[in-house]
Design a protein around this motif. Structure first.
Motif, PDB file in Angstrom:
ATOM      1  N   ALA A  15      51.711  38.740  50.142  1.00  0.00           N
ATOM      2  CA  ALA A  15      51.313  37.638  49.260  1.00  0.00           C
ATOM      3  C   ALA A  15      50.401  38.124  48.142  1.00  0.00           C
ATOM      4  O   ALA A  15      49.348  37.574  47.892  1.00  0.00           O
ATOM      5  N   ARG A  16      50.793  39.178  47.460  1.00  0.00           N
ATOM      6  CA  ARG A  16      50.007  39.669  46.338  1.00  0.00           C
ATOM      7  C   ARG A  16      50.284  38.810  45.111  1.00  0.00           C
ATOM      8  O   ARG A  16      51.284  38.112  45.034  1.00  0.00           O
ATOM      9  N   TRP A  17      49.378  38.892  44.160  1.00  0.00           N
ATOM     10  CA  TRP A  17      49.589  38.138  42.933  1.00  0.00           C
ATOM     11  C   TRP A  17      50.899  38.553  42.283  1.00  0.00           C
ATOM     12  O   TRP A  17      51.150  39.739  42.075  1.00  0.00           O
ATOM     13  N   PRO A  18      51.745  37.594  41.922  1.00  0.00           N
ATOM     14  CA  PRO A  18      53.031  37.953  41.299  1.00  0.00           C
ATOM     15  C   PRO A  18      52.885  38.296  39.817  1.00  0.00           C
ATOM     16  O   PRO A  18      53.844  38.709  39.189  1.00  0.00           O
ATOM     17  N   TRP A  19      51.684  38.151  39.250  1.00  0.00           N
ATOM     18  CA  TRP A  19      51.505  38.320  37.802  1.00  0.00           C
ATOM     19  C   TRP A  19      50.789  39.620  37.466  1.00  0.00           C
ATOM     20  O   TRP A  19      49.966  39.669  36.565  1.00  0.00           O
ATOM     21  N   GLN A  20      51.106  40.678  38.186  1.00  0.00           N
ATOM     22  CA  GLN A  20      50.398  41.943  37.960  1.00  0.00           C
ATOM     23  C   GLN A  20      50.533  42.450  36.512  1.00  0.00           C
ATOM     24  O   GLN A  20      49.537  42.897  35.929  1.00  0.00           O
ATOM     25  N   PRO A  21      51.723  42.391  35.892  1.00  0.00           N
ATOM     26  CA  PRO A  21      51.806  42.842  34.489  1.00  0.00           C
ATOM     27  C   PRO A  21      50.929  42.025  33.545  1.00  0.00           C
ATOM     28  O   PRO A  21      50.312  42.567  32.629  1.00  0.00           O
ATOM     29  N   ARG A  22      50.874  40.702  33.762  1.00  0.00           N
ATOM     30  CA  ARG A  22      50.018  39.866  32.927  1.00  0.00           C
ATOM     31  C   ARG A  22      48.546  40.198  33.151  1.00  0.00           C
ATOM     32  O   ARG A  22      47.742  40.207  32.205  1.00  0.00           O
ATOM     33  N   LEU A  23      48.215  40.470  34.407  1.00  0.00           N
ATOM     34  CA  LEU A  23      46.839  40.847  34.728  1.00  0.00           C
ATOM     35  C   LEU A  23      46.465  42.156  34.033  1.00  0.00           C
ATOM     36  O   LEU A  23      45.371  42.292  33.483  1.00  0.00           O
ATOM     37  N   LEU A  24      47.387  43.109  34.045  1.00  0.00           N
ATOM     38  CA  LEU A  24      47.145  44.385  33.370  1.00  0.00           C
ATOM     39  C   LEU A  24      46.957  44.174  31.874  1.00  0.00           C
ATOM     40  O   LEU A  24      46.040  44.754  31.268  1.00  0.00           O
ATOM     41  N   THR A  25      47.785  43.351  31.285  1.00  0.00           N
ATOM     42  CA  THR A  25      47.654  43.059  29.849  1.00  0.00           C
ATOM     43  C   THR A  25      46.310  42.432  29.538  1.00  0.00           C
ATOM     44  O   THR A  25      45.630  42.809  28.573  1.00  0.00           O
ATOM     45  N   PHE A  26      45.904  41.486  30.372  1.00  0.00           N
ATOM     46  CA  PHE A  26      44.604  40.832  30.183  1.00  0.00           C
ATOM     47  C   PHE A  26      43.467  41.853  30.270  1.00  0.00           C
ATOM     48  O   PHE A  26      42.559  41.863  29.430  1.00  0.00           O
ATOM     49  N   ALA A  27      43.513  42.725  31.288  1.00  0.00           N
ATOM     50  CA  ALA A  27      42.446  43.714  31.475  1.00  0.00           C
ATOM     51  C   ALA A  27      42.391  44.683  30.308  1.00  0.00           C
ATOM     52  O   ALA A  27      41.304  45.031  29.823  1.00  0.00           O
ATOM     53  N   LEU A  28      43.548  45.125  29.833  1.00  0.00           N
ATOM     54  CA  LEU A  28      43.582  46.068  28.714  1.00  0.00           C
ATOM     55  C   LEU A  28      43.072  45.420  27.430  1.00  0.00           C
ATOM     56  O   LEU A  28      42.340  46.047  26.651  1.00  0.00           O
ATOM     57  N   CYS A 316      42.472  47.466  36.025  1.00  0.00           N
ATOM     58  CA  CYS A 316      43.709  48.025  35.455  1.00  0.00           C
ATOM     59  C   CYS A 316      44.476  48.816  36.499  1.00  0.00           C
ATOM     60  O   CYS A 316      45.704  48.708  36.618  1.00  0.00           O
ATOM     61  N   ALA A 317      43.758  49.641  37.266  1.00  0.00           N
ATOM     62  CA  ALA A 317      44.405  50.470  38.279  1.00  0.00           C
ATOM     63  C   ALA A 317      45.061  49.622  39.361  1.00  0.00           C
ATOM     64  O   ALA A 317      46.182  49.898  39.801  1.00  0.00           O
ATOM     65  N   ALA A 318      44.362  48.559  39.789  1.00  0.00           N
ATOM     66  CA  ALA A 318      44.926  47.682  40.817  1.00  0.00           C
ATOM     67  C   ALA A 318      46.185  46.990  40.318  1.00  0.00           C
ATOM     68  O   ALA A 318      47.177  46.843  41.053  1.00  0.00           O
ATOM     69  N   ALA A 319      46.182  46.566  39.053  1.00  0.00           N
ATOM     70  CA  ALA A 319      47.364  45.915  38.486  1.00  0.00           C
ATOM     71  C   ALA A 319      48.514  46.909  38.347  1.00  0.00           C
ATOM     72  O   ALA A 319      49.672  46.574  38.617  1.00  0.00           O
ATOM     73  N   LEU A 320      48.206  48.134  37.921  1.00  0.00           N
ATOM     74  CA  LEU A 320      49.245  49.165  37.802  1.00  0.00           C
ATOM     75  C   LEU A 320      49.875  49.470  39.161  1.00  0.00           C
ATOM     76  O   LEU A 320      51.076  49.720  39.263  1.00  0.00           O
ATOM     77  N   ALA A 321      49.032  49.464  40.202  1.00  0.00           N
ATOM     78  CA  ALA A 321      49.531  49.747  41.548  1.00  0.00           C
ATOM     79  C   ALA A 321      50.183  48.525  42.186  1.00  0.00           C
ATOM     80  O   ALA A 321      50.804  48.637  43.253  1.00  0.00           O
ATOM     81  N   GLY A 322      50.051  47.358  41.538  1.00  0.00           N
ATOM     82  CA  GLY A 322      50.600  46.129  42.117  1.00  0.00           C
ATOM     83  C   GLY A 322      49.860  45.693  43.360  1.00  0.00           C
ATOM     84  O   GLY A 322      50.432  45.052  44.245  1.00  0.00           O
ATOM     85  N   ARG A 323      48.558  46.012  43.436  1.00  0.00           N
ATOM     86  CA  ARG A 323      47.795  45.742  44.653  1.00  0.00           C
ATOM     87  C   ARG A 323      46.652  44.745  44.455  1.00  0.00           C
ATOM     88  O   ARG A 323      45.810  44.590  45.333  1.00  0.00           O
ATOM     89  N   PHE A 324      46.567  44.113  43.318  1.00  0.00           N
ATOM     90  CA  PHE A 324      45.496  43.144  43.126  1.00  0.00           C
ATOM     91  C   PHE A 324      45.811  41.915  43.957  1.00  0.00           C
ATOM     92  O   PHE A 324      46.739  41.166  43.660  1.00  0.00           O
ATOM     93  N   ALA A 325      45.050  41.718  45.024  1.00  0.00           N
ATOM     94  CA  ALA A 325      45.334  40.631  45.963  1.00  0.00           C
ATOM     95  C   ALA A 325      44.037  40.076  46.517  1.00  0.00           C
ATOM     96  O   ALA A 325      43.626  40.408  47.630  1.00  0.00           O
ATOM     97  N   PRO A 326      43.308  39.265  45.763  1.00  0.00           N
ATOM     98  CA  PRO A 326      42.022  38.743  46.242  1.00  0.00           C
ATOM     99  C   PRO A 326      42.183  37.881  47.483  1.00  0.00           C
ATOM    100  O   PRO A 326      43.119  37.078  47.580  1.00  0.00           O
ATOM    101  N   GLN A 327      41.280  38.080  48.431  1.00  0.00           N
ATOM    102  CA  GLN A 327      41.273  37.309  49.669  1.00  0.00           C
ATOM    103  C   GLN A 327      40.149  36.276  49.593  1.00  0.00           C
ATOM    104  O   GLN A 327      38.968  36.637  49.514  1.00  0.00           O
TER     105      GLN A 327
END
Length: 402
Positions: A15-28, A316-327
């Motif tokens: 159940a990781r965030w499905p918006w990892q590319p958008r998150l990466l764009t936001f962080a950059l 950025c690294a978490a979004a690139l890895a597709g692992r940003f998943a806040p609990q």
């Protein structure tokens, strides 16, 4: 090497965030916008922000946590993390020595991380050692795991800030305890000899740990293609060498080595001022450096800017890895441990002149004896912190999954 999810105290979940590319764009975009804002007044500060981001990416992708490495050492006799730290210290010593010997670079003065050797360092490092095991992270670990999505670390950071400020109000008492003047081996014996002696000592420690340690269960790291650079995980040794190089770049650009926790003390003081606290009531805050920091903005402080960059880099690294998943659901006892751990780390880091980074890493790389005293006192505190973990529902051993 433990998976990134383990280092972040986040169990692997589909159940990781499905918006990892958008998150990466936001962080950059946020990183670029902040860099542009800083560059208008001082390009050096923009460079330090990006350097902080590089540190965050390295810490995340290499899962380079100090607290976890010490816990694996004590509970599993897994020495890989600590051996990587020794390599990092050796590389940084080699890089630092010629610059610190010259005293300046590019026309700018440079100084090492050098502090007195005394009881306050030992006491602070001991408290920090206990705290980082309860919090599941040290100073850098708090920031990079927060950027990687660990909501638990919000509580740790808040009390880290509070504890750092609290300790600053007691610095007069701590500094009255017995201590010896700062000792930098490079200044005492000359940098070539001091560097050689320190490298030899680090090598002896590395060999001793290799002989004493047990083989790790996952002792091989699968080879992957070039995309590992962007998505991780990186080999721990690569992370160690990258951190040494980035600390050296910090020395060149900032004029002093990498540090983390001064920013937390400053943030706490600024919050206290908003609540009516008067800096005139504290001896510590009467110093010229402290007064200048209080009168300036957060983005004028080197450590604060690099800490912000570190969090954004880890994001950025978490979004690139597709692992940003806040609990969002944190067990109550675990939350109490995070709060208590942050408070102990904040108080300890302030009186000990830094954490694993500012006091140990940068101190030892500067051949300062206080860096060695710091780790000698932090390890017993770590052992006690490990023993306390079960009281808060935290595993005392390093497990394959949490």
């Amino acid at each position: 090497m433990p998976p990134a999810s383990e280092a972040l105290n986040v169990a692997p979940s589909p159940a990781r965030w499905p918006w990892q590319p958008r998150l990466l764009t936001f962080a950059l975009l946020l990183l670029a916008g902040l860099a542009a804002l800083l560059a208008r007044d001082d390009r050096r500060m923009a460079g330090l922000l990006l350097l902080g981001a590089a540190l965050g990416i390295t810490l995340y992708h290499a899962a380079f946590g100090f607290a976890g490495a010490y816990r694996r050492l004590f509970t599993n006799r897994d020495t890989r993390g600590v051996q990587a730290q020794l390599v990092m210290l050796g590389a940084a010593t080699v890089l630092f020595a010629p610059v610190l010997a010259a005293g300046s670079v590019f026309g700018r003065d440079v100084v090492g991380a050098i502090a007195p050797v005394g009881w306050q360092v030992a006491a602070g490092a001991f408290l920090f050692g206990v705290g980082m095991q309860l919090a599941n992270g040290c100073g850098s670990g708090t920031l990079f795991t927060l950027g990687g999505g660990s909501t638990r670390m919000l509580a740790t950071l808040a009390t880290f800030v509070a504890g750092s400020f609290w300790a600053s109000l007691h610095m007069g008492w701590w500094q009255a305890l017995p201590s010896w003047a700062p000792v930098a081996l490079g200044e005492r014996f000359g940098w070539p000899l001091a560097g050689a002696l320190q490298i030899a000592f680090l090598l002896v420690l590395w060999l001793g740990l290799r002989r004493w340690g047990k083989p790790a269960l996952n002792n091989t790291e699968a080879a992957r293609d070039w995309r590992i650079i962007l998505t991780g995980p990186w080999p721990m040794l690569a992370g160690a060498l990258a951190l040494a190089g980035l600390n050296f770049m910090t020395l060149l650009i900032a004029g002093h080595p990498w540090s983390i926790t001064w920013a937390f003390t400053l943030w706490g003081a600024k919050i206290a001022m908003l609540l009516g606290w008067d800096p005139e009531s504290s001896i510590f805050w009467q110093g010229d450096f402290q007064q200048a920091a209080l009168q300036s903005g957060i983005l004028d402080d080197i450590t604060s800017v690099m800490d912000i960059g570190l969090v954004l880099g880890a994001l950025c690294a978490a979004a690139l890895a597709g692992r940003f998943a806040p609990q969002l659901r944190i067990p109550a006892r675990s939350l109490v441990a995070a709060i208590l751990g942050g408070l102990l780390m904040g108080y300890g880091a302030r009186i000990a002149f830094g954490c694993n980074v500012g006091a140990f890493f940068s101190g030892v790389a500067s051949t300062s004896l206080h860096g060695w005293l710091w780790i000698a006192a932090a390890l017993p505190g770590t052992w006690i912190g490990i023993k306390l973990r079960p009281l808060f529902g935290l595993p005392s051993e390093w497990l394959a999954t949490h």
